[in-house]
Design an enzyme around this catalytic site. Sequence first.
Site, PDB file in Angstrom:
ATOM      1  N   HIS A  82      11.375  37.039 -37.524  1.00  0.00           N
ATOM      2  CA  HIS A  82      10.039  37.157 -36.926  1.00  0.00           C
ATOM      3  C   HIS A  82       9.592  38.619 -36.940  1.00  0.00           C
ATOM      4  CE1 HIS A  82      10.624  33.226 -34.417  1.00  0.00           C
ATOM      5  NE2 HIS A  82      10.197  32.992 -35.645  1.00  0.00           N
TER       6      HIS A  82
ATOM      7  N   LYS B  13       9.359  33.991 -45.890  1.00  0.00           N
ATOM      8  CA  LYS B  13       7.920  33.949 -45.606  1.00  0.00           C
ATOM      9  C   LYS B  13       7.354  35.350 -45.438  1.00  0.00           C
ATOM     10  CE  LYS B  13       4.674  31.737 -42.400  1.00  0.00           C
ATOM     11  NZ  LYS B  13       4.566  30.871 -41.191  1.00  0.00           N
TER      12      LYS B  13
ATOM     13  N   TYR C  50      11.450  30.960 -27.130  1.00  0.00           N
ATOM     14  CA  TYR C  50      12.755  30.372 -26.811  1.00  0.00           C
ATOM     15  C   TYR C  50      13.381  30.992 -25.563  1.00  0.00           C
ATOM     16  CZ  TYR C  50      12.237  28.925 -31.684  1.00  0.00           C
ATOM     17  OH  TYR C  50      11.767  28.396 -32.860  1.00  0.00           O
TER      18      TYR C  50
ATOM     19  N   HIS D 254      11.567  21.578 -39.801  1.00  0.00           N
ATOM     20  CA  HIS D 254      11.485  22.744 -38.914  1.00  0.00           C
ATOM     21  C   HIS D 254      12.244  22.500 -37.616  1.00  0.00           C
ATOM     22  CE1 HIS D 254       9.617  26.596 -39.435  1.00  0.00           C
ATOM     23  NE2 HIS D 254       9.249  26.647 -38.157  1.00  0.00           N
TER      24      HIS D 254
ATOM     25  N   ARG E   1      14.571  28.580 -42.762  1.00  0.00           N
ATOM     26  CA  ARG E   1      13.639  27.503 -43.100  1.00  0.00           C
ATOM     27  C   ARG E   1      14.220  26.698 -44.260  1.00  0.00           C
ATOM     28  NH1 ARG E   1      10.857  32.244 -42.327  1.00  0.00           N
ATOM     29  NH2 ARG E   1       9.295  32.242 -40.636  1.00  0.00           N
TER      30      ARG E   1
ATOM     31  N   ARG F 272      15.390  24.534 -37.511  1.00  0.00           N
ATOM     32  CA  ARG F 272      15.215  25.944 -37.135  1.00  0.00           C
ATOM     33  C   ARG F 272      15.069  26.072 -35.621  1.00  0.00           C
ATOM     34  NH1 ARG F 272      13.556  30.874 -39.497  1.00  0.00           N
ATOM     35  NH2 ARG F 272      11.809  31.979 -38.506  1.00  0.00           N
TER      36      ARG F 272
END
Length: 335
Positions: free
Chosen positions: A306, A228, A315, A280, A205, A283
């Site tokens: 994630h 995050k 994806y 974003h 990010r 990313r």
Amino acid sequence: MHARSPPAHQRSNPHESRAPRGRTTDCLRPRRRFKTKAEAVRFESLVRQRLVQDAEWNPKPKDKRRLSELVDRWFDLHGHTLSDGVRRKEILQTLAKELRDPLGRELTGNQVNELRRKQIEKGVAGKTLNNRLGYLKAVFNELYQLGEIEYRNPLERVRPIKLQERALSFLSLEEIAVLLEALDARDGSPHPPIIARVCLATGARWGEVEGLDPALVRNSTVTFANTKSKRTRTIPINAELEKALKAHLARHGHFTHCMETFRRVLRATKLNVPQGQASHILRHTFASHFIMNGGNILTLQKILGHTSLTMTMRYAHLSPDHLQDAVRLNPLDQT
């Protein structure tokens, strides 16, 4: 005439307990005997403490704090520990004002749903409204968990808006070249071009790269500590990018906040980027090209950081062999 006294053997013992008039002996207080005075005092203290704690004998007054006060209390106890705690508090205080700041215990799901309907009519995005609902629910859940409120979440039955899933957008190789050329050509902050390149090479990010510690660029890897999920991620990079990144940090020092500069350049390029993505898109571009080039979905999950594979599976459809059995096994092609 005077009543005669009962015989001596029928007289009651003066030392025995007598029940008061109109009462039976079953209503008498139970008595306990203790060997020492100290033991009796401790027992008395225990009984008094239990009476104070017993809601039946000493009920607590109803919580009359308003929603805005609960938001402040949530921030003091928990919100300040969140990376976006200050921003979230501002959103919650605005939401409390729009709800006319009711008593927290009297807030209802219908009040929130009615406000949500008005905001939808004004054009507020469904995802934004779902985020606000999540923030508000978290206040009550956290305060209840901490014992700050005695009532459960009044919004626990309010469901988020069901949103139409959108196809992820990403930049083609030609569009990447256009964007990088535009970043290199502009005057001003020297940071956006190199930050964009690191994002494209690692899937990080923008904010994670901005907070990069120069000491964590080493051995052809970059380690992001300000993530995050609060978990560090170490991503390999090629020697050329490592050299350029080290040289940039040595010359200019730590990165400064320059996301708005990137957004202006991105808008100027007229590239087809969905509203609200901005940085974003870098990313998404990394992840999309990673899968299109044959990358493993589990490896991508670790690279992106994630916690759930569900996020990474967005994806999967870009994989060259994704669901190819549909072509091989469909009934039309077998007739």
